[in-house]
Design an enzyme around this catalytic site. Structure first.
Site, PDB file in Angstrom:
ATOM      1  N   ILE A 155       0.835  -1.210   0.000  1.00 35.94           N
ATOM      2  CA  ILE A 155       0.000   0.000   0.000  1.00 35.94           C
ATOM      3  C   ILE A 155       0.870   1.260   0.000  1.00 35.94           C
ATOM      4  CG2 ILE A 155      -1.724   1.316   1.316  1.00 35.94           C
ATOM      5  CD1 ILE A 155      -2.768  -1.489   2.321  1.00 35.94           C
ATOM      6  N   THR A 232      -4.613   5.012   7.740  1.00 40.21           N
ATOM      7  CA  THR A 232      -5.547   4.048   7.145  1.00 40.21           C
ATOM      8  C   THR A 232      -5.042   2.631   7.429  1.00 40.21           C
ATOM      9  OG1 THR A 232      -4.358   4.105   5.040  1.00 40.21           O
ATOM     10  CG2 THR A 232      -6.257   5.581   5.245  1.00 40.21           C
ATOM     11  N   SER A 233      -4.147   2.497   8.425  1.00 40.58           N
ATOM     12  CA  SER A 233      -3.504   1.196   8.620  1.00 40.58           C
ATOM     13  C   SER A 233      -4.129   0.402   9.777  1.00 40.58           C
ATOM     14  CB  SER A 233      -2.011   1.412   8.823  1.00 40.58           C
ATOM     15  OG  SER A 233      -1.325   0.241   8.517  1.00 40.58           O
ATOM     16  N   ARG A 234      -3.733   0.705  11.001  1.00 35.91           N
ATOM     17  CA  ARG A 234      -4.360   0.091  12.175  1.00 35.91           C
ATOM     18  C   ARG A 234      -4.417   1.143  13.276  1.00 35.91           C
ATOM     19  NH1 ARG A 234      -6.302  -3.102   9.357  1.00 35.91           N
ATOM     20  NH2 ARG A 234      -6.134  -5.363   9.355  1.00 35.91           N
ATOM     21  N   ASP A 258      -9.045   6.283   9.316  1.00 34.74           N
ATOM     22  CA  ASP A 258     -10.002   5.263   8.860  1.00 34.74           C
ATOM     23  C   ASP A 258     -10.021   4.100   9.844  1.00 34.74           C
ATOM     24  OD1 ASP A 258     -11.849   4.140   6.924  1.00 34.74           O
ATOM     25  OD2 ASP A 258     -10.272   2.681   6.460  1.00 34.74           O
ATOM     26  N   GLU A 263     -11.799   0.421  17.833  1.00 31.36           N
ATOM     27  CA  GLU A 263     -12.865   0.414  16.824  1.00 31.36           C
ATOM     28  C   GLU A 263     -13.777  -0.808  16.903  1.00 31.36           C
ATOM     29  OE1 GLU A 263     -10.356   0.414  13.182  1.00 31.36           O
ATOM     30  OE2 GLU A 263     -11.271  -1.529  12.746  1.00 31.36           O
ATOM     31  N   HIS A 295     -13.333   2.397   8.933  1.00 32.93           N
ATOM     32  CA  HIS A 295     -12.579   1.275   8.338  1.00 32.93           C
ATOM     33  C   HIS A 295     -13.166   0.864   6.977  1.00 32.93           C
ATOM     34  CE1 HIS A 295      -9.614  -2.022   9.673  1.00 32.93           C
ATOM     35  NE2 HIS A 295      -9.652  -1.980   8.345  1.00 32.93           N
ATOM     36  N   GLN A 296     -13.161   1.804   6.058  1.00 31.36           N
ATOM     37  CA  GLN A 296     -13.740   1.526   4.747  1.00 31.36           C
ATOM     38  C   GLN A 296     -12.735   1.633   3.599  1.00 31.36           C
ATOM     39  OE1 GLN A 296     -16.539   5.177   4.707  1.00 31.36           O
ATOM     40  NE2 GLN A 296     -15.947   5.021   2.567  1.00 31.36           N
ATOM     41  N   ALA A 297     -11.449   1.820   3.938  1.00 28.59           N
ATOM     42  CA  ALA A 297     -10.464   2.025   2.867  1.00 28.59           C
ATOM     43  C   ALA A 297     -10.419   0.835   1.910  1.00 28.59           C
ATOM     44  CB  ALA A 297      -9.083   2.277   3.468  1.00 28.59           C
ATOM     45  N   PHE A 298     -10.660  -0.357   2.434  1.00 30.47           N
ATOM     46  CA  PHE A 298     -10.579  -1.564   1.588  1.00 30.47           C
ATOM     47  C   PHE A 298     -11.810  -1.744   0.710  1.00 30.47           C
ATOM     48  CE2 PHE A 298     -13.802  -4.458   3.282  1.00 30.47           C
ATOM     49  CZ  PHE A 298     -14.204  -3.748   4.403  1.00 30.47           C
TER      50      PHE A 298
HETATM   51  P1  NAD Z   1       2.720  -4.932   3.596  1.00 31.12           P
HETATM   52  O1  NAD Z   1       3.074  -6.074   4.467  1.00 31.12           O
HETATM   53  O2  NAD Z   1       2.830  -5.085   2.110  1.00 31.12           O
HETATM   54  O3  NAD Z   1       3.609  -3.657   4.003  1.00 31.12           O
HETATM   55  C1  NAD Z   1       3.840  -3.286   5.324  1.00 31.12           C
HETATM   56  C2  NAD Z   1       5.206  -2.619   5.364  1.00 31.12           C
HETATM   57  O4  NAD Z   1       5.426  -2.163   6.696  1.00 31.12           O
HETATM   58  C3  NAD Z   1       6.347  -3.584   5.006  1.00 31.12           C
HETATM   59  O5  NAD Z   1       7.173  -3.015   4.013  1.00 31.12           O
HETATM   60  C4  NAD Z   1       7.102  -3.742   6.325  1.00 31.12           C
HETATM   61  O6  NAD Z   1       8.504  -3.908   6.169  1.00 31.12           O
HETATM   62  C5  NAD Z   1       6.780  -2.412   6.987  1.00 31.12           C
HETATM   63  N1  NAD Z   1       7.035  -2.428   8.421  1.00 31.12           N
HETATM   64  C6  NAD Z   1       6.977  -3.472   9.290  1.00 31.12           C
HETATM   65  N2  NAD Z   1       7.360  -3.073  10.520  1.00 31.12           N
HETATM   66  C7  NAD Z   1       7.664  -1.752  10.418  1.00 31.12           C
HETATM   67  C8  NAD Z   1       8.126  -0.776  11.344  1.00 31.12           C
HETATM   68  N3  NAD Z   1       8.385  -1.089  12.620  1.00 31.12           N
HETATM   69  N4  NAD Z   1       8.327   0.480  10.896  1.00 31.12           N
HETATM   70  C9  NAD Z   1       8.114   0.800   9.591  1.00 31.12           C
HETATM   71  N5  NAD Z   1       7.687  -0.082   8.667  1.00 31.12           N
HETATM   72  C10 NAD Z   1       7.462  -1.343   9.081  1.00 31.12           C
HETATM   73  O7  NAD Z   1       1.263  -4.484   4.029  1.00 31.12           O
HETATM   74  P2  NAD Z   1       0.227  -3.614   3.174  1.00 31.12           P
HETATM   75  O8  NAD Z   1      -0.607  -4.524   2.328  1.00 31.12           O
HETATM   76  O9  NAD Z   1       0.928  -2.473   2.545  1.00 31.12           O
HETATM   77  O10 NAD Z   1      -0.720  -3.097   4.355  1.00 31.12           O
HETATM   78  C11 NAD Z   1      -0.253  -2.156   5.308  1.00 31.12           C
HETATM   79  C12 NAD Z   1      -1.251  -2.120   6.445  1.00 31.12           C
HETATM   80  O11 NAD Z   1      -2.475  -1.544   5.968  1.00 31.12           O
HETATM   81  C13 NAD Z   1      -1.685  -3.511   6.944  1.00 31.12           C
HETATM   82  O12 NAD Z   1      -0.819  -3.975   7.917  1.00 31.12           O
HETATM   83  C14 NAD Z   1      -3.059  -3.266   7.498  1.00 31.12           C
HETATM   84  O13 NAD Z   1      -2.901  -3.010   8.883  1.00 31.12           O
HETATM   85  C15 NAD Z   1      -3.530  -1.990   6.793  1.00 31.12           C
HETATM   86  N6  NAD Z   1      -4.740  -2.186   5.977  1.00 31.12           N
HETATM   87  C16 NAD Z   1      -5.810  -1.380   6.210  1.00 31.12           C
HETATM   88  C17 NAD Z   1      -6.960  -1.524   5.427  1.00 31.12           C
HETATM   89  C18 NAD Z   1      -8.177  -0.628   5.620  1.00 31.12           C
HETATM   90  O14 NAD Z   1      -9.257  -0.940   5.100  1.00 31.12           O
HETATM   91  N7  NAD Z   1      -8.072   0.487   6.319  1.00 31.12           N
HETATM   92  C19 NAD Z   1      -7.003  -2.504   4.436  1.00 31.12           C
HETATM   93  C20 NAD Z   1      -5.871  -3.310   4.223  1.00 31.12           C
HETATM   94  C21 NAD Z   1      -4.733  -3.139   5.003  1.00 31.12           C
END
Ligand code: NAD
Length: 330
Positions: A155, A232-234, A258, A263, A295-298
């Site tokens: 992402i 938009t991550s966690r 998001d 949540e 939590h709707q980004a996906f």
């Molecule tokens: P991914 O595994 O492809 O990428 C995550 C990146 O974070 C990796 O490059 C990893 O090396 C890096 N990372 C790990 N530990 C780290 C740290 N301590 N500091 C900095 N970087 C670090 O994952 P992705 O598919 O890009 O997804 C990222 C996050 O997005 C997921 O973990 C999930 O929590 C979140 N997500 C949210 C939604 C949503 O609807 N809001 C949907 C999908 C994913």
């Protein structure tokens, strides 16, 4: 295979049933979240299918194991809600959907930045009330601004690429360097440089013990006054109380969320007729410069189709071979 699908919404049922070609699996849909109290619903189901807010801790896994479940199939990428060590101890395998549509989340991140910056959420409401004043709606050009991306996996890499198209200066941080991102000519820097130089900071790393409350009082202290923060991550990547203090002091100029640490008690439900008890969350909703979505980004057609097809593919593979390429290893 008999699969107990927890936290079911209408869209889950629609896409999972469509992907269950020839009805090869017996999918039974349950509304509640999976937790230690609801796990008994999965009695005699060899597989459970779960989402982001199901609580698959040791207590839940113990009940699942005693009821005969062998597989936990996540219909999402993040797996911070599963105790993998306990799963291994109880003999359960855990599979996930590693990448269903990173574009969906990346594009949504950009939508949040633009909406927040140009105050579209406020303008929309004003115009509906016949208020055409521009006071308070001023934004800034993205072109030439510095954006810090934390986490350059699937992402984060796409967010980086899109923002490069806007003419932003990009600073990125990750524990691993992604060659695709390096090929964009973008510079990997220390986290402290992201904090001190960015006009916008966007989080794209997973939630782990190392990243829990990555955005805390100390990190905020290092940031530029007026910084825009996007998550938009966690939810637990951010300490919501520290961020609230940052908003009150004006240090944080705007915030787009998001996801939110607590949540699971809120998101994906219609709570409009209830009194929300989470005062930290409610305080965040009162700021004019905070945009929160549930939590709707996906949530795109492409993502839901991919999630459903990969989840059922994972279950097929596990049923046939006892393993799966999308198995999460401890
Ligand atoms: P991914 O595994 O492809 O990428 C995550 C990146 O974070 C990796 O490059 C990893 O090396 C890096 N990372 C790990 N530990 C780290 C740290 N301590 N500091 C900095 N970087 C670090 O994952 P992705 O598919 O890009 O997804 C990222 C996050 O997005 C997921 O973990 C999930 O929590 C979140 N997500 C949210 C939604 C949503 O609807 N809001 C949907 C999908 C994913």
């Amino acid at each position: 295979m008999k699969v107990a699908v927890f936290s079911t919404k209408a869209f889950d049922r629609q896409f999972l049933e469509a992907a269950n070609l020839g009805k090869q699996h017996d999918l039974v849909f349950f509304d509640p979240h999976l937790n230690k109290d609801t796990a008994v619903l999965a009695a005699d189901f060899p597989a459970v299918c779960i989402f982001v807010n199901d609580q698959v801790d040791a207590a839940t896994l113990k009940v699942l194991a005693s009821c005969g479940t062998k597989l936990v199939a996540l219909r999402c990428a993040g797996f911070n809600n599963v105790d993998l060590k306990a799963a291994a101890e109880f003999g359960l395998s855990v599979v996930r959907v590693p990448a269903y549509s990173p574009e969906a989340v990346a594009e949504y991140t950009i939508a949040m930045i633009l909406t927040l910056n140009r105050k579209l959420y406020r303008a929309y409401n004003r115009v509906r009330e016949g208020n055409f004043s521009l006071d308070g709606l001023m934004g800034f050009n993205l072109h030439g601004r510095t954006v810090g991306i934390i986490g350059t996996g699937r992402i984060g890499a796409i967010v980086t690429q899109i923002l490069q198209g806007f003419g932003c200066k990009l600073l990125v941080y990750d524990v691993y360097q992604n060659p695709e991102v390096e090929a964009l000519g973008v510079k990997y820097v220390e986290l402290s440089e992201i904090f001190s130089k960015s006009d916008i900071i966007s989080l794209h790393c997973p939630l782990t013990p190392e990243t829990h409350h990555l955005i805390n009082a100390d990190a905020i202290e290092q940031m530029k006054p007026g910084v825009m923060l996007i998550n938009t991550s966690r939810g637990a990547l951010i300490n919501a109380k520290a961020v609230t203090r940052g908003l009150k002091s004006g240090k944080i100029g705007s915030l787009g969320l998001d996801v939110y640490e607590k949540e699971s008690d809120l998101f994906f439900e219609d709570l409009s007729d209830t009194i929300i008890q989470d005062d930290v969350f409610l305080r965040l909703t009162t700021f004019p410069n905070v945009l929160i979505t549930g939590h709707q980004a996906f949530f795109t057609e492409e993502a839901l189709r991919n999630i459903a097809e990969t989840t059922l593919g994972n279950i097929n593979e596990f049923e046939k071979t006892g393993s799966c390429k999308n198995l999460i290893k401890v």
